[in-house]
Design a protein around this motif. Structure first.
Motif, PDB file in Angstrom:
ATOM      1  N   VAL A  45       0.844  -1.201   0.000  1.00 24.11           N
ATOM      2  CA  VAL A  45       0.000   0.000   0.000  1.00 24.11           C
ATOM      3  C   VAL A  45       0.876   1.247   0.000  1.00 24.11           C
ATOM      4  CG1 VAL A  45      -1.685   1.333   1.329  1.00 24.11           C
ATOM      5  CG2 VAL A  45      -1.935  -1.146   1.115  1.00 24.11           C
ATOM      6  N   GLY A  46       1.950   1.222   0.806  1.00 25.21           N
ATOM      7  CA  GLY A  46       2.875   2.349   0.811  1.00 25.21           C
ATOM      8  C   GLY A  46       3.505   2.560  -0.550  1.00 25.21           C
ATOM      9  N   ASP A  47       3.874   1.481  -1.219  1.00 24.52           N
ATOM     10  CA  ASP A  47       4.458   1.588  -2.553  1.00 24.52           C
ATOM     11  C   ASP A  47       3.449   2.171  -3.536  1.00 24.52           C
ATOM     12  OD1 ASP A  47       6.608   1.112  -4.427  1.00 24.52           O
ATOM     13  OD2 ASP A  47       5.369  -0.485  -5.244  1.00 24.52           O
ATOM     14  N   ALA A  48       2.202   1.708  -3.430  1.00 24.69           N
ATOM     15  CA  ALA A  48       1.156   2.226  -4.314  1.00 24.69           C
ATOM     16  C   ALA A  48       0.922   3.715  -4.080  1.00 24.69           C
ATOM     17  CB  ALA A  48      -0.143   1.447  -4.094  1.00 24.69           C
ATOM     18  N   MET A  49       0.918   4.121  -2.813  1.00 23.61           N
ATOM     19  CA  MET A  49       0.704   5.536  -2.508  1.00 23.61           C
ATOM     20  C   MET A  49       1.864   6.390  -2.998  1.00 23.61           C
ATOM     21  SD  MET A  49      -2.224   5.734  -1.177  1.00 23.61           S
ATOM     22  CE  MET A  49      -2.112   7.427  -0.644  1.00 23.61           C
ATOM     23  N   ALA A  50       3.083   5.813  -3.001  1.00 19.48           N
ATOM     24  CA  ALA A  50       4.230   6.566  -3.504  1.00 19.48           C
ATOM     25  C   ALA A  50       4.044   6.922  -4.973  1.00 19.48           C
ATOM     26  CB  ALA A  50       5.511   5.741  -3.318  1.00 19.48           C
ATOM     27  N   HIS A  51       3.481   6.004  -5.737  1.00 23.45           N
ATOM     28  CA  HIS A  51       3.221   6.288  -7.151  1.00 23.45           C
ATOM     29  C   HIS A  51       1.989   7.173  -7.327  1.00 23.45           C
ATOM     30  CE1 HIS A  51       6.358   3.534  -8.085  1.00 23.45           C
ATOM     31  NE2 HIS A  51       5.699   2.468  -7.681  1.00 23.45           N
ATOM     32  N   ALA A  52       1.083   7.108  -6.366  1.00 24.76           N
ATOM     33  CA  ALA A  52      -0.160   7.869  -6.486  1.00 24.76           C
ATOM     34  C   ALA A  52       0.079   9.370  -6.441  1.00 24.76           C
ATOM     35  CB  ALA A  52      -1.126   7.462  -5.371  1.00 24.76           C
ATOM     36  N   LEU A  76       0.336  16.099  -2.445  1.00 31.08           N
ATOM     37  CA  LEU A  76      -0.556  15.868  -1.308  1.00 31.08           C
ATOM     38  C   LEU A  76      -1.995  15.653  -1.769  1.00 31.08           C
ATOM     39  CD1 LEU A  76       0.798  18.456   1.287  1.00 31.08           C
ATOM     40  CD2 LEU A  76       0.839  15.968   1.513  1.00 31.08           C
ATOM     41  N   ILE A  77      -2.459  16.512  -2.679  1.00 26.85           N
ATOM     42  CA  ILE A  77      -3.838  16.396  -3.165  1.00 26.85           C
ATOM     43  C   ILE A  77      -4.045  15.065  -3.882  1.00 26.85           C
ATOM     44  CG2 ILE A  77      -5.515  17.358  -4.790  1.00 26.85           C
ATOM     45  CD1 ILE A  77      -4.308  20.132  -4.157  1.00 26.85           C
ATOM     46  N   ALA A  78      -3.102  14.699  -4.754  1.00 25.55           N
ATOM     47  CA  ALA A  78      -3.237  13.445  -5.504  1.00 25.55           C
ATOM     48  C   ALA A  78      -3.175  12.243  -4.572  1.00 25.55           C
ATOM     49  CB  ALA A  78      -2.130  13.358  -6.556  1.00 25.55           C
ATOM     50  N   GLY A  79      -2.283  12.264  -3.598  1.00 23.80           N
ATOM     51  CA  GLY A  79      -2.165  11.139  -2.674  1.00 23.80           C
ATOM     52  C   GLY A  79      -3.429  10.923  -1.864  1.00 23.80           C
ATOM     53  N   PHE A  80      -3.988  12.015  -1.310  1.00 21.86           N
ATOM     54  CA  PHE A  80      -5.227  11.892  -0.548  1.00 21.86           C
ATOM     55  C   PHE A  80      -6.388  11.466  -1.445  1.00 21.86           C
ATOM     56  CE2 PHE A  80      -3.161  14.970   2.508  1.00 21.86           C
ATOM     57  CZ  PHE A  80      -3.033  14.045   3.521  1.00 21.86           C
ATOM     58  N   ALA A  81      -6.426  11.970  -2.667  1.00 22.59           N
ATOM     59  CA  ALA A  81      -7.508  11.616  -3.585  1.00 22.59           C
ATOM     60  C   ALA A  81      -7.481  10.130  -3.924  1.00 22.59           C
ATOM     61  CB  ALA A  81      -7.408  12.453  -4.859  1.00 22.59           C
ATOM     62  N   LEU A 189      -0.450  10.376   7.318  1.00 19.01           N
ATOM     63  CA  LEU A 189       0.986  10.431   7.604  1.00 19.01           C
ATOM     64  C   LEU A 189       1.790   9.721   6.521  1.00 19.01           C
ATOM     65  CD1 LEU A 189       1.163   9.842  11.474  1.00 19.01           C
ATOM     66  CD2 LEU A 189       1.306  11.993  10.207  1.00 19.01           C
ATOM     67  N   ILE A 190       1.241   8.643   5.966  1.00 16.20           N
ATOM     68  CA  ILE A 190       1.928   7.966   4.861  1.00 16.20           C
ATOM     69  C   ILE A 190       2.119   8.927   3.700  1.00 16.20           C
ATOM     70  CG2 ILE A 190       1.765   6.119   3.146  1.00 16.20           C
ATOM     71  CD1 ILE A 190       0.181   4.495   5.183  1.00 16.20           C
ATOM     72  N   VAL A 191       1.043   9.641   3.335  1.00 15.21           N
ATOM     73  CA  VAL A 191       1.107  10.580   2.221  1.00 15.21           C
ATOM     74  C   VAL A 191       2.108  11.695   2.513  1.00 15.21           C
ATOM     75  CG1 VAL A 191      -0.197  12.233   0.836  1.00 15.21           C
ATOM     76  CG2 VAL A 191      -1.255  10.065   1.491  1.00 15.21           C
ATOM     77  N   VAL A 192       2.060  12.244   3.727  1.00 16.10           N
ATOM     78  CA  VAL A 192       2.965  13.337   4.098  1.00 16.10           C
ATOM     79  C   VAL A 192       4.425  12.902   3.983  1.00 16.10           C
ATOM     80  CG1 VAL A 192       3.759  14.727   6.050  1.00 16.10           C
ATOM     81  CG2 VAL A 192       1.322  14.569   5.553  1.00 16.10           C
ATOM     82  N   ASN A 193       4.736  11.711   4.482  1.00 21.13           N
ATOM     83  CA  ASN A 193       6.120  11.240   4.437  1.00 21.13           C
ATOM     84  C   ASN A 193       6.545  10.842   3.032  1.00 21.13           C
ATOM     85  OD1 ASN A 193       7.521  10.788   7.316  1.00 21.13           O
ATOM     86  ND2 ASN A 193       5.319  10.589   7.534  1.00 21.13           N
TER      87      ASN A 193
END
Length: 289
Positions: A45-52, A76-81, A189-193
């Motif tokens: 999930v972290g890897d997927a969010m990194a690309h998101a 930030l906007i794309a990651g949360f979306a 926090l995942i998105v922020v980091n």
């Protein structure tokens, strides 16, 4: 000789000192997050969010060039979306969350690369995908430090429900309603980091400094707090050694940091005190009464 190889790069060059400070901040924020990602079986999930975060950062790049604030806000906007959409799809349909995230992250990666390619050059694309920690300026370093501070403060608030949910989520649901808010805060926090890691290591390697130190710590401890205490120094050591390796060779800084962490992971797989291969082949003798 050792001074020239290990210390002089940081005393002689300001960009190396900024890079080392960024690595320390990334380790402080990302180390604990990586441990919880691993324990909750959310590493992918972290890897997927990194690309998101890539399409949002790419749109910021398209509008403002290599502008820190625009790319960070877009990421930030794309990651949360993506996190929100993946959650809605998994809850509203029969599709599992991991499959939903995989779909969104592949789409985001392709879209982000396309957006950067429309306006930028191959150099810009490589910068977005792999980052350049040696090119961090004071403004970017301040952002990374602020994100690490926010992470530590929020983790201090949600630490207990996160630990309980990682061990026994059903128990937490029966005794408290803190699970859902803690989970949402953890995703944030995942998105922020990842945005911090994106500035330094690029979207393809940002998650590496979170997951690899956590995986290393798992071979040396079974308890969560010691794992965090191992993961953070391991991330700092990987960053420091990677920067030295990059300075002394032609290896790019981001890949050098991840390769050092991978080497430490290999050592831990072999010699780790908790589940290491050597320990399993030659178990320690127990005292007999």
């Amino acid at each position: 000789m050792l001074h020239d190889a290990l210390i002089a790069p940081f005393t002689d060059f300001a960009f190396m000192r900024r890079a080392l400070a960024a690595v320390i901040a990334l380790a402080l924020g990302g180390g604990p997050i990586g441990v919880f990602l691993m324990l909750r079986r959310m590493s992918l999930v972290g890897d997927a969010m990194a690309h998101a975060i890539l399409p949002g950062a790419a749109i910021g790049f398209l509008l403002s060039g290599l502008n820190l604030l625009a790319m960070t806000a877009g990421g930030l906007i794309a990651g949360f979306a993506v996190a929100l959409l993946a959650g809605l799809v998994s809850r509203g349909t029969g599709l599992k969350e991991d499959a939903s995230l995989a779909t969104f992250y592949l789409t985001s990666l392709a879209l982000g690369v396309t957006i950067v390619s429309v306006k930028g050059t191959n150099v810009d694309l490589l910068h977005v995908l792999f980052g350049n920690i040696l090119a961090l300026d004071d403004q970017t370093l301040l952002l990374v430090a602020i994100n690490a501070t926010i992470t530590l403060l929020v983790l201090a608030v949600i630490y207990r429900p996160l630990v309980v949910e990682s061990v026994d989520p059903l128990f937490l649901r029966t005794v408290s309603r803190a699970g859902a808010p803690a989970h949402l805060a953890f995703l944030a926090l995942i998105v922020v980091n990842l945005v911090s890691g994106f500035q330094a290591l690029g979207t393809l390697l940002a998650v590496g400094l979170m997951i690899l130190p956590a995986s290393i710590a798992r071979f040396w401890s079974r308890d969560i707090t010691p794992m965090i205490c191992i993961a953070v120094p391991t991330a700092v050591l990987s960053g420091y050694a990677g920067l030295v390796l990059s300075f002394q060779t032609r290896i790019p800084s981001g890949p050098a940091i991840i390769l050092v962490a991978a080497a430490l992971y290999g050592f831990s797989v072999l010699f780790g005190s908790v589940g290491g291969l050597v320990r399993q082949l030659f178990p320690a003798r127990h005292l007999e009464a």
